[in-house]
Design a protein around this motif. Sequence first.
Motif, short mmCIF file in Angstrom:
data_model
loop_
_atom_site.label_atom_id
_atom_site.label_comp_id
_atom_site.label_asym_id
_atom_site.label_seq_id
_atom_site.Cartn_x
_atom_site.Cartn_y
_atom_site.Cartn_z
N LEU A 25 64.91 40.89 31.68
CA LEU A 25 65.37 41.59 30.58
C LEU A 25 65.38 41.00 29.14
O LEU A 25 65.58 39.82 29.31
N SER A 26 64.75 41.52 28.32
CA SER A 26 64.79 40.73 27.05
C SER A 26 66.22 40.65 26.30
O SER A 26 67.25 41.39 26.79
N LEU A 27 66.38 40.00 25.23
CA LEU A 27 67.76 39.89 24.87
C LEU A 27 68.06 41.38 23.93
O LEU A 27 69.31 41.70 24.11
N ARG A 28 67.07 41.96 23.38
CA ARG A 28 67.24 43.39 23.10
C ARG A 28 67.90 44.28 24.05
O ARG A 28 68.81 45.25 23.77
N GLU A 29 67.30 44.29 25.06
CA GLU A 29 67.69 45.23 26.23
C GLU A 29 68.98 45.01 26.81
O GLU A 29 69.67 45.65 26.98
N ILE A 30 69.26 43.67 26.72
CA ILE A 30 70.80 43.43 27.04
C ILE A 30 71.85 43.69 25.91
O ILE A 30 72.99 44.26 26.45
N GLU A 31 71.42 43.52 24.85
CA GLU A 31 72.13 43.98 23.74
C GLU A 31 72.33 45.62 23.88
O GLU A 31 73.53 46.12 23.74
N GLU A 32 71.38 46.25 24.27
CA GLU A 32 71.55 47.82 24.42
C GLU A 32 72.33 48.10 25.61
O GLU A 32 73.10 49.03 25.33
N MET A 33 72.29 47.38 26.76
CA MET A 33 73.09 47.74 27.85
C MET A 33 74.56 47.53 27.54
O MET A 33 75.39 48.22 28.01
N LEU A 34 74.78 46.43 26.82
CA LEU A 34 76.17 46.37 26.63
C LEU A 34 76.64 47.04 25.46
O LEU A 34 77.90 47.40 25.64
N LEU A 35 75.83 47.71 24.67
CA LEU A 35 76.32 48.82 23.47
C LEU A 35 76.72 50.00 24.23
O LEU A 35 77.94 50.37 23.97
N GLU A 36 75.95 50.39 25.16
CA GLU A 36 76.25 51.50 25.99
C GLU A 36 77.70 51.47 26.70
O GLU A 36 78.17 52.63 27.13
N ARG A 37 77.98 50.15 27.09
CA ARG A 37 79.45 49.98 27.77
C ARG A 37 80.34 49.59 26.69
O ARG A 37 81.51 49.26 27.10
N GLY A 38 80.02 49.99 25.41
CA GLY A 38 81.02 49.71 24.35
C GLY A 38 81.21 48.36 23.68
O GLY A 38 82.27 48.13 22.99
N TYR A 43 71.48 40.57 19.70
CA TYR A 43 71.18 39.72 20.74
C TYR A 43 70.73 38.27 20.29
O TYR A 43 70.69 37.39 21.07
N GLU A 44 70.93 38.01 18.94
CA GLU A 44 71.17 36.58 18.77
C GLU A 44 72.22 35.82 18.97
O GLU A 44 72.24 34.65 19.50
N THR A 45 73.33 36.79 19.24
CA THR A 45 74.74 36.03 19.89
C THR A 45 74.54 35.84 21.18
O THR A 45 74.95 34.69 21.75
N ILE A 46 73.77 36.81 22.10
CA ILE A 46 73.50 36.66 23.42
C ILE A 46 72.53 35.32 23.73
O ILE A 46 72.75 34.65 24.51
N ARG A 47 71.72 35.10 22.62
CA ARG A 47 70.61 33.84 22.74
C ARG A 47 71.55 32.61 22.67
O ARG A 47 71.37 31.57 23.75
N ARG A 48 72.49 32.58 21.95
CA ARG A 48 73.35 31.40 21.59
C ARG A 48 74.31 31.15 22.73
O ARG A 48 74.57 30.21 23.28
#
Length: 226
Positions: A25-38, A43-48
């Motif tokens: 998964l890319s960072l942006r895909e994980i950002e989208e998955m987490l956003l769907e869960r509220g 994505y830059e925070t996930i990278r850090r």
Amino acid sequence: MSYKRHRFPPEIIAHAVWLYARFNLSLREIEEMLLERGVDVSYETIRRWMVKFGPQIARNLRQRQARPGDIWHLDEVVVTISGRKFWLWRAVDQEGIVLEEIFQTRRDKRAAGRLLKALIKQYGLPRRIVTDKLRSYGAAKHEVASGLEHRSHNGLNNRAENSHLPFRKRERCMQGFRSPGGLQRFVACQSAVRNCFSIPARRRSANAARYHRLEAFDEWQTAASV
């Protein structure tokens, strides 16, 4: 491991790191998955989070890892970064558990010797090593452990070659790596998580696989201090 001064709870941070290290998964895909869960996080925070917490979680997982097998399969794979060729040297045991990964600029006796020395220092001498026909392995073995049994044949080393496949899939997903240091950090975390969650051949029944995954989740939560 401390999660102090972070806006999000440890469970969310550890879950994001797990998603990135475990799946393609890319960072942006994980950002989208987490956003769907509220969970609204960039994505830059996930990278850090991955840079800060990934290496420590990987070390904790390796410390809890069972003692590896006594037959080592060694192999190397070429990686291109910014037009330059590098080599990722990898060692796995007979069960496919990744023992060591070293990122180096050369494919010679000195590089092979560095891998062997790191392995022997950490795990002791194995019963046998298996490699392809690259002569650097034999030359390094004579210097490091001359009495060690060494089998060299392209058909015998499928175990090590297959261990490169998850890395190659991730490399394509990420459209290459940006720096040698970033690659070394990522493969160390990816391999530790894969070692934890991969199902051994002896546990391939449905119930055994389910219990193995539950045990792996427990180990992950302990390693991530959640």
